[in-house]
Design an enzyme around this catalytic site. Sequence first.
Site, PDB file in Angstrom:
ATOM      1  N   HIS A   1      41.019  53.367  17.313  1.00 24.42           N
ATOM      2  CA  HIS A   1      41.311  54.743  17.698  1.00 24.42           C
ATOM      3  C   HIS A   1      40.885  55.700  16.604  1.00 24.42           C
ATOM      4  CE1 HIS A   1      43.401  58.234  19.280  1.00 24.42           C
ATOM      5  NE2 HIS A   1      43.357  57.597  20.422  1.00 24.42           N
TER       6      HIS A   1
ATOM      7  N   ASP B   1      44.044  52.092  26.385  1.00 25.20           N
ATOM      8  CA  ASP B   1      43.247  51.485  27.452  1.00 25.20           C
ATOM      9  C   ASP B   1      43.313  49.960  27.492  1.00 25.20           C
ATOM     10  OD1 ASP B   1      42.195  53.912  28.520  1.00 25.20           O
ATOM     11  OD2 ASP B   1      40.980  54.070  26.714  1.00 25.20           O
TER      12      ASP B   1
END
Length: 389
Positions: free
Chosen positions: A260, A317
Amino acid sequence: LKQTKNIGLRGISVADTKITMIDGIEGRLEYRGYDIKDLAKSSSYEEVAYLLLFEDLPRRGDIVEFTERLISEREIPDAVHNHLMNRPRSAQPMDVLQSTVPMLADFDPDLLEETREANIRMGIRLISKTATIVAAWSRIRRGLSPQKPSRDLPHAANLLYMLHGREPDGETARDLDVCFVLHADHSFNASTFAARQVASTRAHMYAAITAAIGALSGELHGGANTKVMKTLLEIGEVEKVRGWVNRQLEQGRRIMGMGHAVYKTTDPRAIILKDMSERIGRRLGQTKWYEMTRLIEEETRGQILKSKRKEIYPNVDLYSASVYYMMGIDVDLYTAVFALARMAGWVSHIIEEKFAEAQPKPVMYRPEADYIGRYCGVLGCRYIPIEQR
Ligand SMILES: CC(C)(COP(=O)(O)OP(=O)(O)OC[C@H]1O[C@@H](n2cnc3c(N)ncnc32)[C@H](O)[C@@H]1OP(=O)(O)O)[C@@H](O)C(=O)NCCC(=O)NCCS
């Protein structure tokens, strides 16, 4: 001097916002001051959408009225329905979504009214109608007729109802509702920034949302959830996960759902989705997807730590993929489902941008770039007519 070029604006603060706080070190996420963990546990998508749009939690009367407003906007214009009927069945759901949003603008009586209230009304229409569009497309492309939206079900449950043509059980409906809460906003991510940038030119709400949908479709952003599920289906068995991860990393490929730009610890949304994936898997007797995903996480972490001395963690996700799969949602629809949930966040950011709610006055984004291309001196390069080249 901090390097600000060619780094994808990573670590550069470009604006103030009052909507969402991310603490990437501690792994905290708050919408308007409220912890995502509390919201996921006790709130609903309707309440979170209200919180994002109106800056505080609704009281009982407010939420009843807001929910009714959302429900009353579920139907889509015939023109959009007819357009869907005429699209090639191979059209990508995100393309369908991105191209039908401006069609909704054609029918919005508030389109040219630049007030907060008018933008809220447009936002409510967008939240409701885009869910109907995505569900209608998923049925039309299979040769089924679209399911008319329910007048009673909450937003997430209504999506499942419109996708599958039957009411979901209570647990599944609540799980998707929590997924929607978790995806509702995430500060200045790529798609929200795209939306704000377009809104900063004084383009209308629909134009800004269209830009956001395009940005979300990419696999490094929202497109990752579909990629994760395709990966799980391709790997097929728990025993094959480690080998697959190693081959990908050896070839310099990225593992979708991992890493991320902001979190340097586990994404708090991933923690909740991981538990959810395991729980749904147990209930359905299908823990394989959860087990495989957990191994992808473990193996990727271990390998990247070894090769790059860097900690890498799962993002939102990674575990949403198996959750959506077990809910019976088509694999190529996951990113569109993400977009539907993010609609409330995008709308709130567009309003904050347009009405300068977190800055002294509205300013159009207009960065610069240093030119490093061809240079032939102060007079420029000599133009040679095409016949002489
Ligand atoms: C989201 C993402 C774009 C953030 O990228 P980022 O800000 O560049 O991440 P970092 O700076 O922490 O990356 C550090 C290193 O780890 C590597 N890395 C990051 N994510 C990786 C992944 N998913 N798989 C393999 N390697 C990864 C990068 O290549 C980089 O290596 P380098 O220094 O040798 O170039 C990136 O993690 C990624 O591509 N993830 C996969 C796509 C995804 O799941 N997107 C959804 C995000 S919510």
